[in-house]
Design an enzyme around this catalytic site. Sequence first.
Site, mmCIF file in Angstrom:
data_model
loop_
_atom_site.group_PDB
_atom_site.id
_atom_site.type_symbol
_atom_site.label_atom_id
_atom_site.label_comp_id
_atom_site.label_asym_id
_atom_site.label_seq_id
_atom_site.Cartn_x
_atom_site.Cartn_y
_atom_site.Cartn_z
ATOM 1 N N GLU A 109 -5.835 2.602 -5.079
ATOM 2 C CA GLU A 109 -4.914 1.794 -5.744
ATOM 3 C C GLU A 109 -5.335 0.794 -6.748
ATOM 4 O O GLU A 109 -4.742 0.683 -7.860
ATOM 5 C CB GLU A 109 -4.247 0.780 -4.451
ATOM 6 C CG GLU A 109 -3.468 1.366 -3.481
ATOM 7 C CD GLU A 109 -3.051 0.422 -2.603
ATOM 8 O OE1 GLU A 109 -2.028 -0.463 -2.670
ATOM 9 O OE2 GLU A 109 -3.754 0.323 -1.296
ATOM 10 N N GLU A 158 -8.893 -2.321 6.381
ATOM 11 C CA GLU A 158 -7.970 -2.399 7.414
ATOM 12 C C GLU A 158 -8.259 -3.524 8.684
ATOM 13 O O GLU A 158 -9.634 -3.813 8.804
ATOM 14 C CB GLU A 158 -7.511 -1.085 8.242
ATOM 15 C CG GLU A 158 -7.332 -0.013 7.143
ATOM 16 C CD GLU A 158 -6.829 1.192 7.876
ATOM 17 O OE1 GLU A 158 -6.411 1.205 9.038
ATOM 18 O OE2 GLU A 158 -6.583 2.106 7.033
ATOM 19 N N ASP A 207 -11.397 2.633 7.045
ATOM 20 C CA ASP A 207 -10.761 3.901 7.206
ATOM 21 C C ASP A 207 -11.453 4.885 6.143
ATOM 22 O O ASP A 207 -10.550 4.898 5.214
ATOM 23 C CB ASP A 207 -9.334 4.013 7.478
ATOM 24 C CG ASP A 207 -8.755 5.367 7.608
ATOM 25 O OD1 ASP A 207 -9.671 6.206 8.143
ATOM 26 O OD2 ASP A 207 -7.670 5.443 7.158
ATOM 27 N N ARG A 223 -9.999 11.395 -1.033
ATOM 28 C CA ARG A 223 -8.612 11.349 -1.533
ATOM 29 C C ARG A 223 -8.329 12.746 -2.217
ATOM 30 O O ARG A 223 -7.009 13.238 -2.019
ATOM 31 C CB ARG A 223 -8.431 10.639 -2.658
ATOM 32 C CG ARG A 223 -8.565 8.963 -2.345
ATOM 33 C CD ARG A 223 -7.637 8.359 -1.274
ATOM 34 N NE ARG A 223 -7.852 7.120 -0.941
ATOM 35 C CZ ARG A 223 -7.293 6.637 0.056
ATOM 36 N NH1 ARG A 223 -6.263 7.302 0.860
ATOM 37 N NH2 ARG A 223 -7.322 5.427 0.382
ATOM 38 N N GLN A 261 -7.227 14.782 0.688
ATOM 39 C CA GLN A 261 -6.051 14.322 1.409
ATOM 40 C C GLN A 261 -4.792 14.605 0.536
ATOM 41 O O GLN A 261 -3.932 15.193 1.229
ATOM 42 C CB GLN A 261 -6.274 12.715 1.612
ATOM 43 C CG GLN A 261 -4.848 12.020 1.888
ATOM 44 C CD GLN A 261 -4.900 10.517 1.847
ATOM 45 O OE1 GLN A 261 -5.868 9.925 1.340
ATOM 46 N NE2 GLN A 261 -3.910 10.028 2.321
ATOM 47 N N HIS A 316 0.816 -1.082 0.046
ATOM 48 C CA HIS A 316 -0.067 -0.068 0.057
ATOM 49 C C HIS A 316 0.958 1.223 0.006
ATOM 50 O O HIS A 316 0.580 2.184 -0.554
ATOM 51 C CB HIS A 316 -0.972 -0.039 1.322
ATOM 52 C CG HIS A 316 -1.730 1.409 1.317
ATOM 53 N ND1 HIS A 316 -2.748 1.536 0.687
ATOM 54 C CD2 HIS A 316 -1.407 2.261 2.148
ATOM 55 C CE1 HIS A 316 -3.210 2.846 0.918
ATOM 56 N NE2 HIS A 316 -2.513 3.163 2.089
HETATM 57 CA CA CA Z 1 -5.772 4.125 6.871
#
Ligand code: CA
Length: 449
Positions: free
Chosen positions: A396, A223, A255, A259, A262, A156
């Site tokens: 991804e 996660e 989570d 993006r 971010q 990742h």
């Molecule tokens: Ca995370």
Amino acid sequence: MRPYFAETDATHDPARRSWVVSANEPDTDFPIQNLPFGVVKGRRAADLPGVGVAIGDQVLDVATAAGMLPDHFADAEVKRAVDACMQPTLNALMALGPGPRRALRHAIGTILDAAHPKAAEHERALAHALVRMDRLDCLVPVRIGDYTDFYASVHHATNVGSMFRPDNPLLPNYKWVPIGYHGRASSIVASGTPVVRPHGQRKGPQDADPVLGASRSLDYECEVGAFVAHGNTLGAAIPLSEAESHVFGLCLVNDWSARDVQSWEYQPLGPFLAKNFATSVSPWVVTSEALAPFRVPLAPRADGDPSPLPYLSDASDASHGGVAMMLEVRLQTTRMREAGHAPHVVSRTRFTHMYWTMAQLVAHHTVNGCNLQPGDLLASGTVSGPTPEERGCLLERTWRGAEPLALPGGETRAFLEDGDVVTLAAWCEAEGARRIGFGTCTGEIVAAR
Ligand code: CA
């Protein structure tokens, strides 16, 4: 020799069956070998939340069971654990550490065991202690004081790094330091809670100035979360050799990430508003004891990688620090639901792809004396593997939207749209062990306010 956290006993016997018939279905997540803890609530106004244990498609109310069959809960350690269950969160049970928790696991396994000489009596006595799971609401099972999110998948980190910094994907500290950041506990929500598309500042590479608006690149992150059992005193680190005993158990964590927000905000201090608008957790915490048969090493590190510093390295962690856990992400759009298409599996990955074990994360988190407390949540970071199908987030999976996913019914997705439902699922399988699962962690995206 198996280390203490990988030792198995009668509760793991794959031949053990329960008189709760649904617990013996081959594909159930909750056979008698699992017995995960959660907090559930009936749907009548007067119903109060209580600690329960999942068994098949039922939930056993711990306090009621202990009241009905007191002889099985008379041992001092078991009593301490049952007393800790007399509240609407798992924090007190977590604070007791592994001894009472293990004793309670044994007691519950015994009363649910189909081969017990008094099984028929137990079934009659517990009629009112069992409720069908689909008639209950599952709550966030823990009062989470602090939430830390790590970045422990090298796949990742490398993928994301190469999108944001093509010339410098993996920063030089990555293979030495388990990277993490302090997340926000107040916006952790139960599985099933709708996720409102967040507003934020975003600025594309071609834009002169940022604007405030609803995120256009909303994403999930698949996660694994670890809940802290007993904590440590401020100033006193938890050594790696003891770190596993401080982990109560594991859950699934989504989570949710904006993006576009971010990529504009993350430098120099890391994620902030792109991450803290919602984090979903699965309702059932699979205990460290239930995971014992599935303890394995992590995938080997690449040739030439540095050895971890001594405080992050010991033989037990190297041989059994990982968990043989499969994770799956499923996506279903509004149109898919209307057309009767089942949720589409968009990725499937393994928790053994991580670069650091949960115990290493605990040891690292406390090496400076930082105190962890019962019920703190440590999340692994997105679990991605080496192949495209093993990438644990859309960023991804679609390579920042450049390679949209094709979905049943002809739709495509670069990032999440309103009405999309994301479901995380996970399970453990090993030779000679009964398969156990984690249930699901789900959330639907709803329009920005
Ligand atoms: Ca995370």
